[in-house]
Design a protein around this motif. Structure first.
Motif, PDB file in Angstrom:
ATOM      1  N   LEU A   1       0.814  -1.210   0.000  1.00 59.00           N
ATOM      2  CA  LEU A   1       0.000   0.000   0.000  1.00 59.00           C
ATOM      3  C   LEU A   1       0.851   1.266   0.000  1.00 59.00           C
ATOM      4  O   LEU A   1       0.353   2.334  -0.370  1.00 59.00           O
ATOM      5  CB  LEU A   1      -0.929  -0.001   1.213  1.00 59.00           C
ATOM      6  N   LEU A   2       2.105   1.157   0.400  1.00 53.22           N
ATOM      7  CA  LEU A   2       2.981   2.330   0.366  1.00 53.22           C
ATOM      8  C   LEU A   2       4.431   1.888   0.395  1.00 53.22           C
ATOM      9  O   LEU A   2       4.753   0.745   0.717  1.00 53.22           O
ATOM     10  CB  LEU A   2       2.682   3.284   1.523  1.00 53.22           C
ATOM     11  N   GLY A   3       5.296   2.837   0.054  1.00 54.56           N
ATOM     12  CA  GLY A   3       6.732   2.606   0.078  1.00 54.56           C
ATOM     13  C   GLY A   3       7.460   3.906   0.351  1.00 54.56           C
ATOM     14  O   GLY A   3       6.920   4.833   0.967  1.00 54.56           O
ATOM     15  N   GLU A   4       8.685   4.003  -0.149  1.00 53.45           N
ATOM     16  CA  GLU A   4       9.553   5.133   0.172  1.00 53.45           C
ATOM     17  C   GLU A   4       8.963   6.478  -0.270  1.00 53.45           C
ATOM     18  O   GLU A   4       9.060   7.473   0.465  1.00 53.45           O
ATOM     19  CB  GLU A   4      10.923   4.939  -0.469  1.00 53.45           C
ATOM     20  N   LEU A   5       8.357   6.532  -1.444  1.00 56.19           N
ATOM     21  CA  LEU A   5       7.873   7.818  -1.949  1.00 56.19           C
ATOM     22  C   LEU A   5       6.783   8.399  -1.051  1.00 56.19           C
ATOM     23  O   LEU A   5       6.805   9.586  -0.708  1.00 56.19           O
ATOM     24  CB  LEU A   5       7.369   7.674  -3.386  1.00 56.19           C
ATOM     25  N   ILE A   6       5.821   7.576  -0.662  1.00 55.82           N
ATOM     26  CA  ILE A   6       4.795   8.053   0.270  1.00 55.82           C
ATOM     27  C   ILE A   6       5.416   8.371   1.613  1.00 55.82           C
ATOM     28  O   ILE A   6       5.036   9.345   2.275  1.00 55.82           O
ATOM     29  CB  ILE A   6       3.655   7.025   0.396  1.00 55.82           C
ATOM     30  N   GLY A   7       6.401   7.564   2.027  1.00 61.96           N
ATOM     31  CA  GLY A   7       7.084   7.834   3.295  1.00 61.96           C
ATOM     32  C   GLY A   7       7.760   9.197   3.297  1.00 61.96           C
ATOM     33  O   GLY A   7       7.674   9.947   4.280  1.00 61.96           O
TER      34      GLY A   7
ATOM     35  N   PHE B   1       2.544   5.145   9.901  1.00 63.39           N
ATOM     36  CA  PHE B   1       1.467   4.394   9.261  1.00 63.39           C
ATOM     37  C   PHE B   1       1.279   3.052   9.957  1.00 63.39           C
ATOM     38  O   PHE B   1       2.254   2.386  10.324  1.00 63.39           O
ATOM     39  CB  PHE B   1       1.794   4.113   7.789  1.00 63.39           C
ATOM     40  N   ALA B   2       0.025   2.653  10.088  1.00 68.12           N
ATOM     41  CA  ALA B   2      -0.319   1.309  10.552  1.00 68.12           C
ATOM     42  C   ALA B   2      -1.205   0.695   9.468  1.00 68.12           C
ATOM     43  O   ALA B   2      -2.284   1.211   9.173  1.00 68.12           O
ATOM     44  CB  ALA B   2      -1.052   1.375  11.884  1.00 68.12           C
ATOM     45  N   LEU B   3      -0.743  -0.394   8.867  1.00 66.88           N
ATOM     46  CA  LEU B   3      -1.405  -0.971   7.697  1.00 66.88           C
ATOM     47  C   LEU B   3      -1.883  -2.384   7.985  1.00 66.88           C
ATOM     48  O   LEU B   3      -1.079  -3.248   8.343  1.00 66.88           O
ATOM     49  CB  LEU B   3      -0.435  -1.034   6.506  1.00 66.88           C
ATOM     50  N   ASP B   4      -3.189  -2.614   7.833  1.00 65.11           N
ATOM     51  CA  ASP B   4      -3.653  -3.998   7.792  1.00 65.11           C
ATOM     52  C   ASP B   4      -3.591  -4.414   6.338  1.00 65.11           C
ATOM     53  O   ASP B   4      -4.585  -4.539   5.626  1.00 65.11           O
ATOM     54  CB  ASP B   4      -5.068  -4.136   8.348  1.00 65.11           C
ATOM     55  N   GLY B   5      -2.363  -4.568   5.898  1.00 62.06           N
ATOM     56  CA  GLY B   5      -2.006  -4.838   4.519  1.00 62.06           C
ATOM     57  C   GLY B   5      -0.495  -4.853   4.440  1.00 62.06           C
ATOM     58  O   GLY B   5       0.194  -4.960   5.462  1.00 62.06           O
ATOM     59  N   ALA B   6       0.049  -4.716   3.255  1.00 62.16           N
ATOM     60  CA  ALA B   6       1.491  -4.841   3.048  1.00 62.16           C
ATOM     61  C   ALA B   6       2.137  -3.493   2.740  1.00 62.16           C
ATOM     62  O   ALA B   6       1.477  -2.524   2.377  1.00 62.16           O
ATOM     63  CB  ALA B   6       1.767  -5.824   1.902  1.00 62.16           C
ATOM     64  N   ALA B   7       3.454  -3.468   2.903  1.00 63.44           N
ATOM     65  CA  ALA B   7       4.278  -2.311   2.566  1.00 63.44           C
ATOM     66  C   ALA B   7       5.489  -2.789   1.770  1.00 63.44           C
ATOM     67  O   ALA B   7       5.708  -3.991   1.615  1.00 63.44           O
ATOM     68  CB  ALA B   7       4.717  -1.579   3.822  1.00 63.44           C
ATOM     69  N   ARG B   8       6.267  -1.838   1.276  1.00 68.36           N
ATOM     70  CA  ARG B   8       7.527  -2.177   0.606  1.00 68.36           C
ATOM     71  C   ARG B   8       8.566  -1.110   0.926  1.00 68.36           C
ATOM     72  O   ARG B   8       8.305  -0.174   1.668  1.00 68.36           O
ATOM     73  CB  ARG B   8       7.333  -2.332  -0.904  1.00 68.36           C
ATOM     74  N   ASP B   9       9.768  -1.281   0.390  1.00 67.14           N
ATOM     75  CA  ASP B   9      10.883  -0.352   0.630  1.00 67.14           C
ATOM     76  C   ASP B   9      11.208  -0.255   2.122  1.00 67.14           C
ATOM     77  O   ASP B   9      11.460   0.833   2.659  1.00 67.14           O
ATOM     78  CB  ASP B   9      10.566   1.045   0.091  1.00 67.14           C
ATOM     79  N   ALA B  10      11.197  -1.387   2.804  1.00 68.42           N
ATOM     80  CA  ALA B  10      11.386  -1.394   4.259  1.00 68.42           C
ATOM     81  C   ALA B  10      12.705  -0.755   4.667  1.00 68.42           C
ATOM     82  O   ALA B  10      12.751   0.070   5.593  1.00 68.42           O
ATOM     83  CB  ALA B  10      11.304  -2.825   4.788  1.00 68.42           C
ATOM     84  N   GLU B  11      13.782  -1.111   3.992  1.00 71.39           N
ATOM     85  CA  GLU B  11      15.085  -0.562   4.357  1.00 71.39           C
ATOM     86  C   GLU B  11      15.122   0.944   4.147  1.00 71.39           C
ATOM     87  O   GLU B  11      15.621   1.695   5.009  1.00 71.39           O
ATOM     88  CB  GLU B  11      16.178  -1.240   3.525  1.00 71.39           C
ATOM     89  N   ALA B  12      14.592   1.406   3.027  1.00 66.05           N
ATOM     90  CA  ALA B  12      14.594   2.845   2.739  1.00 66.05           C
ATOM     91  C   ALA B  12      13.731   3.609   3.741  1.00 66.05           C
ATOM     92  O   ALA B  12      14.094   4.703   4.183  1.00 66.05           O
ATOM     93  CB  ALA B  12      14.095   3.096   1.321  1.00 66.05           C
ATOM     94  N   LEU B  13      12.590   3.046   4.121  1.00 62.78           N
ATOM     95  CA  LEU B  13      11.742   3.704   5.116  1.00 62.78           C
ATOM     96  C   LEU B  13      12.447   3.789   6.465  1.00 62.78           C
ATOM     97  O   LEU B  13      12.305   4.773   7.192  1.00 62.78           O
ATOM     98  CB  LEU B  13      10.409   2.962   5.238  1.00 62.78           C
ATOM     99  N   GLY B  14      13.237   2.766   6.781  1.00 60.60           N
ATOM    100  CA  GLY B  14      14.031   2.821   8.005  1.00 60.60           C
ATOM    101  C   GLY B  14      15.101   3.892   7.940  1.00 60.60           C
ATOM    102  O   GLY B  14      15.355   4.603   8.922  1.00 60.60           O
ATOM    103  N   GLU B  15      15.711   4.034   6.776  1.00 60.51           N
ATOM    104  CA  GLU B  15      16.776   5.035   6.627  1.00 60.51           C
ATOM    105  C   GLU B  15      16.242   6.454   6.773  1.00 60.51           C
ATOM    106  O   GLU B  15      16.931   7.332   7.312  1.00 60.51           O
ATOM    107  CB  GLU B  15      17.453   4.865   5.261  1.00 60.51           C
ATOM    108  N   ILE B  16      15.022   6.707   6.300  1.00 59.24           N
ATOM    109  CA  ILE B  16      14.463   8.046   6.425  1.00 59.24           C
ATOM    110  C   ILE B  16      13.716   8.239   7.746  1.00 59.24           C
ATOM    111  O   ILE B  16      13.287   9.348   8.064  1.00 59.24           O
ATOM    112  CB  ILE B  16      13.546   8.402   5.239  1.00 59.24           C
ATOM    113  N   GLY B  17      13.549   7.137   8.503  1.00 58.02           N
ATOM    114  CA  GLY B  17      12.943   7.241   9.821  1.00 58.02           C
ATOM    115  C   GLY B  17      11.435   7.363   9.829  1.00 58.02           C
ATOM    116  O   GLY B  17      10.879   7.937  10.773  1.00 58.02           O
ATOM    117  N   MET B  18      10.757   6.834   8.815  1.00 60.76           N
ATOM    118  CA  MET B  18       9.297   6.857   8.797  1.00 60.76           C
ATOM    119  C   MET B  18       8.757   5.549   9.370  1.00 60.76           C
ATOM    120  O   MET B  18       8.902   4.489   8.763  1.00 60.76           O
ATOM    121  CB  MET B  18       8.781   7.054   7.361  1.00 60.76           C
TER     122      MET B  18
END
Length: 212
Positions: free
Chosen positions: A97-103, A114-131
């Motif tokens: 449902l979301l990744g780095e760009l939305i983050g 975000f809290a998703l009852d679904g999936a996400a992507r770009d986990a490493e990148a979201l961690g790097e930007i702290g979202m």
């Protein structure tokens, strides 16, 4: 310009005070869950997608068709700084449902996470930007963007009802949902649980040292 529907959502979303959110943010999710008689704890499959992610803030709710993130884009137009965007995505794990760009966009808007009852992507990148993002799964597959979606309505999230403005707390154990009208009393009870457990740990450590 927002639609009348979106203006109504913004006007009707009542958020708890920052003082009680701050108190709850300092407490482990497990202590809060204990203070609520183990109710309000979301499905354990919904976890932080990067180590150390934490959530604390009022819920801005989104109900969307599984695998579709049109509603999240709409929510970003309305959510206020400090809000947690909570998405009922039907538990779908096939499309993120979301990744780095939305983050990145959410960080610029001051969204708490975000809290998703679904999936996400770009986990490493979201961690790097702290979202902070909590999700049921991680997948590289992208979302649809067609809708339909509903914003600012009661939703089911990981088996727990969530109303707009309820407080979302997430840490390494998962997510708990605190009803907005019970926030102060839950904070009092959870602080008591935390203090009791802290005192018991200290007593155990003291007894261990005495026996050495």
């Amino acid at each position: 310009m927002t639609s009348p529907e979106l203006d109504t959502i913004t006007a009707e979303l009542s958020r708890p005070g920052q003082d009680v959110i701050g108190r709850l943010a300092k407490l482990p999710a497990a202590n809060i869950g204990d203070a609520m008689d183990r109710l309000g704890v979301a499905d354990s499959a919904i976890q932080a997608i990067w180590p150390g992610a934490r959530l604390a803030g009022p819920a801005f709710t989104v109900w969307t068709r599984p695998g579709d993130n049109q509603g999240i884009h709409r929510a970003l137009e309305l959510a206020r700084p400090g809000d947690v965007i909570v998405v009922c995505g039907g538990g779908d794990e096939s499309r993120a449902l979301l990744g780095e760009l939305i983050g990145e966009r959410a960080i610029n808007l001051g969204i708490a996470g975000f809290a998703l009852d679904g999936a996400a992507r770009d986990a490493e990148a979201l961690g790097e930007i702290g979202m902070p993002v909590f999700a049921r799964a991680i997948t590289p597959a992208g979302p649809y963007k067609n809708g339909p979606s509903r914003l600012g309505t009661p939703i089911s999230f990981g088996g727990v009802p969530v109303l707009p403005g309820d407080i979302i707390i997430g840490d390494s154990d998962g997510i708990v949902v605190i009803p907005r009208e019970q926030a102060a009393s839950v904070a009092d009870a959870a602080e008591a649980v935390f203090d009791d457990e802290t005192n018991r740990r200290r007593a155990i450590v003291a007894a261990r040292h005495q026996n050495q």
